[in-house]
Design an enzyme around this catalytic site. Structure first.
Site, PDB file in Angstrom:
ATOM      1  N   TYR A 471       0.820  -1.221   0.000  1.00 44.32           N
ATOM      2  CA  TYR A 471       0.000   0.000   0.000  1.00 44.32           C
ATOM      3  C   TYR A 471       0.848   1.263   0.000  1.00 44.32           C
ATOM      4  CZ  TYR A 471      -4.091  -2.932   0.754  1.00 44.32           C
ATOM      5  OH  TYR A 471      -5.101  -3.850   0.606  1.00 44.32           O
ATOM      6  N   GLU A 509      -2.771  -7.502  -3.147  1.00 46.25           N
ATOM      7  CA  GLU A 509      -3.504  -6.348  -2.624  1.00 46.25           C
ATOM      8  C   GLU A 509      -2.730  -5.090  -2.955  1.00 46.25           C
ATOM      9  OE1 GLU A 509      -4.806  -6.269   1.474  1.00 46.25           O
ATOM     10  OE2 GLU A 509      -5.488  -8.362   1.404  1.00 46.25           O
TER      11      GLU A 509
HETATM   12  C1  E9O Z   1      -5.972  -7.218   4.493  1.00 48.63           C
HETATM   13  C2  E9O Z   1      -7.336  -6.785   4.042  1.00 48.63           C
HETATM   14  O1  E9O Z   1      -8.303  -7.662   4.563  1.00 48.63           O
HETATM   15  N1  E9O Z   1      -4.973  -6.246   4.096  1.00 48.63           N
HETATM   16  C3  E9O Z   1      -5.262  -4.883   4.564  1.00 48.63           C
HETATM   17  C4  E9O Z   1      -6.583  -4.445   3.930  1.00 48.63           C
HETATM   18  C5  E9O Z   1      -6.961  -2.984   4.217  1.00 48.63           C
HETATM   19  O2  E9O Z   1      -7.628  -2.367   3.382  1.00 48.63           O
HETATM   20  C6  E9O Z   1      -7.641  -5.361   4.481  1.00 48.63           C
HETATM   21  O3  E9O Z   1      -8.933  -5.000   4.090  1.00 48.63           O
HETATM   22  O4  E9O Z   1      -6.637  -2.461   5.253  1.00 48.63           O
HETATM   23  C7  E9O Z   1      -4.134  -3.974   4.305  1.00 48.63           C
HETATM   24  C8  E9O Z   1      -3.044  -4.093   5.321  1.00 48.63           C
HETATM   25  C9  E9O Z   1      -2.154  -2.925   5.276  1.00 48.63           C
HETATM   26  C10 E9O Z   1      -1.183  -2.952   6.409  1.00 48.63           C
HETATM   27  C11 E9O Z   1      -0.592  -1.599   6.659  1.00 48.63           C
HETATM   28  C12 E9O Z   1      -1.128  -0.997   7.909  1.00 48.63           C
HETATM   29  C13 E9O Z   1      -0.346   0.216   8.317  1.00 48.63           C
HETATM   30  C14 E9O Z   1      -1.086   0.954   9.397  1.00 48.63           C
HETATM   31  C15 E9O Z   1      -0.497   2.298   9.633  1.00 48.63           C
END
Ligand code: E9O
Length: 597
Positions: A471, A509
């Site tokens: 991400y 993702e």
């Molecule tokens: C799993 C999915 O089920 N991965 C997540 C997705 C999300 O949109 C979730 O819906 O959040 C992403 C994980 C990202 C990790 C980074 C987190 C950092 C927090 C500051």
């Protein structure tokens, strides 16, 4: 017990029990003591299949966590008297006991795979029978998916998922009453070898008896193309029609048990002849490289929650075809079997995932918060039971889905902690067990989150191809910092490149939360314009690395989650909104994916 999908023919009958069932919450867990397994007192009505939550107008009911019960009555005809009878639930979330006329006939742990109870000895033939299910949807660190259950000050339990989807529960998939002969086909498997224009189909039929078995294949014009006898063998299909991406071709496999000339049992199923292989940096179907385009999905829709619905399935496939997708991941649990059947028909590729999600300590699920002691996830005493449940889910998933041509890979986890020696031991056990189970030896993988960096991760070595959830430009350096996100992303990708792994990578993702109604020029986070810019930046990076062999956007559609400061009535990373209308990014993807063909 057999996990085979029910079918009806001259030897077997399958009756769908979907419809309005009876239902009761049991917050005091008094049902068993009070004899609810015989009949529910003062029940309300509840549609099956569906999640119970979103029908209700009170929070106590919507967010219910604990025991809850279902009941239905079924007439069982006398003609079935000489048959074995089973009641088969596509799934019951997350665990259940099944009673027939008051007797316990099955218990099952895990909310996303079939529950089958043999009820022959408890059924009254020629009469109305009562089936009762006691279910429970609590989460803990031994359950898949992982979570916790807290108790509110008013005494109610509340599910605290360590995962980002609403803890929808209930009988969420179809229920069948199955009648079949005592000596029956319990399972079968097929595997393929391509030989010029011909295909060799290796088959194996598992029965619970020792009578003669036959295996036949019919093409789409119902012409017989192969026949063999014996529980195990190989047949050659000359000039075979291969099952291909976007161009499915399905043969009908018909298996029978014979006592001389007399038919004992029959089972039939569609199969697709194709091979799947990882060859260097390529994912190959029938020896040809395929680039995966598509989504991580959810079983999620308004009102019905995670309940299976053919209408939603149809709309989702139409949207995926329109946009030029060829693949989806069943994030974060095996879906209803009808999804795989339809993907077989439509030539879609599936990465099939077990419900191994939430295996990580974070601020959300830090069990030792306040004590100052940090325990890594795989260091806790619950791990042996968790592993046992994990192995069971892997086995049930592979047994259930192994014959679908659409399934091209198994995903054995999503975003666990992967940097400790304990995580390595844990997942080595999971991968070893999985590899022994698939007759088609499909590639095995798992989805890694950002802490699983090439220099730290101890688990990517287990994978035949590597799935990354990344991400950059959203959770990491979003909005005005997207230029720096791009740099950070490049640094990570070059580290992977330097490893020279010579295997494919798939992005399982990447995405941004986006409000379907929000526009902003110039863009800001949460606007449609930002989702488009983020995607363009990601694609520009993917295209620089030849080992990137697929892109599955997070998510196909907006979906429901637990409430919190990070979520606005759910996760809004959908390319479609929750009722399956496109955001502007859908047109960006359509343009790219059609041009990649
Ligand atoms: C799993 C999915 O089920 N991965 C997540 C997705 C999300 O949109 C979730 O819906 O959040 C992403 C994980 C990202 C990790 C980074 C987190 C950092 C927090 C500051």
């Amino acid at each position: 017990f057999s996990e085979l999908y029910p079918c009806s023919n001259q030897a077997r009958m399958a009756q769908l029990l979907d419809g309005m069932w009876k239902f009761r919450f049991d917050p005091e867990e008094k049902g068993l003591q009070e004899g609810w397994q015989h009949k529910l007192p003062d029940p309300i009505s509840m549609p099956v299949p569906a999640s119970f939550s979103d029908f209700f107008t009170t929070k106590e009911e919507r967010d219910f966590c604990g025991d809850f019960w279902y009941e239905t009555e079924v007439f069982v005809p006398r003609e079935w008297e000489k048959q074995e009878l089973e009641i088969r639930f596509g799934s019951i979330t997350h665990r259940a006991s099944v009673f027939c006329n008051g007797s316990l006939t099955a218990t099952h742990e895990g909310g996303f795979l079939p529950v089958v109870a043999r009820v022959t000895d408890h059924v009254k033939f020629g009469e109305v029978n009562t089936f009762v299910v006691k279910a429970n949807n609590e989460l803990n660190e031994e359950s898949l998916p992982c979570g916790a259950t807290m108790v509110l000050s008013d005494g109610r339990k509340l599910a605290k998922p360590y995962f980002d989807f609403f803890n929808y529960s209930g009988i969420q998939r179809s229920v069948w009453l199955v009648s079949k002969p005592g000596e029956s086909i319990e399972d079968f498997s097929v595997d393929y070898e391509l030989n010029g224009e011909d295909a060799v189909v290796h088959y194996q039929i598992m029965t619970n008896g020792d009578h003669e078995v036959s295996f036949e294949l019919f093409d789409e014009n119902k012409q017989q193309v192969a026949k063999s006898t014996g529980a195990k063998g190989s047949v050659t299909v000359s000039k075979a029609h291969l099952w291909n991406v976007g161009k499915a071709y399905l043969y009908q496999a018909v298996m029978r048990i014979w006592d001389g000339e007399t038919l004992i049992d029959e089972y039939s199923s569609k199969i697709g002849i194709r091979t799947v292989k990882i060859a260097g940096k390529e994912i190959q179907i029938n020896g040809k490289a395929v680039y995966l385009k598509g989504f991580g999905k959810h079983e999620d829709f308004e009102v019905i929650g995670r309940g299976f619905n053919w209408g939603v399935l149809k709309r989702d496939f139409e949207c995926m075809k329109w946009i030029g997708a060829n693949c989806f991941r069943t994030s974060h649990y095996p879906y209803a079997e009808e999804w795989y059947q339809f993907a077989d028909e439509e030539g879609f590729l599936i990465i099939d995932e077990v419900p191994a999600v939430g295996m990580m300590r974070s601020t959300r699920n830090f069990a030792d918060a306040g004590t100052g002691k940090f325990t890594r996830f795989f260091e806790t005493p619950t791990v042996p039971t968790l592993l046992k449940n994990h192995l069971q889910a892997v086995e049930e998933m592979i047994v259930r889905d192994k014959n679908h041509p659409s399934v091209i890979a198994w995903s054995l986890f999503n975003e666990p902690e992967t940097t400790s020696e304990e995580s390595k031991d844990y997942f080595t056990a999971v991968f070893d067990a999985a590899r022994a189970l698939d007759p088609q030896s499909r590639p095995m993988t798992g989805a890694f989150e950002k802490n699983s960096q090439p220099e730290l991760c101890k688990c990517y070595q287990l994978c035949d191809f590597i799935c990354l959830n990344r991400y950059y430009g959203w959770y990491i350096k979003g909005g005005p910092e997207i230029v720096d996100a791009r740099e950070a992303f490049l640094i990570e990708m070059n580290k992977w490149k330097d490893k020279n792994l010579n295997i494919p990578f798939v992005f399982t993702e990447f995405g941004t939360d986006t409000m379907a109604a929000e526009h902003k020029l110039p863009s800001i986070m949460w606007s449609q314009e930002y989702q488009n810019e983020y995607l363009d930046m990601n694609f520009e990076i993917f295209d620089q690395f030849e080992f990137v062999q697929g892109e599955l956007v997070w998510n196909f559609a907006d979906f429901q989650t637990t409430e919190g400061i990070m979520r606005v009535n759910g996760n809004k990373k959908g390319i479609f909104n929750r009722v399956r209308q496109p955001k502007s990014a859908a047109f960006v993807l359509k343009k790219r994916w059609e041009s990649l063909d």
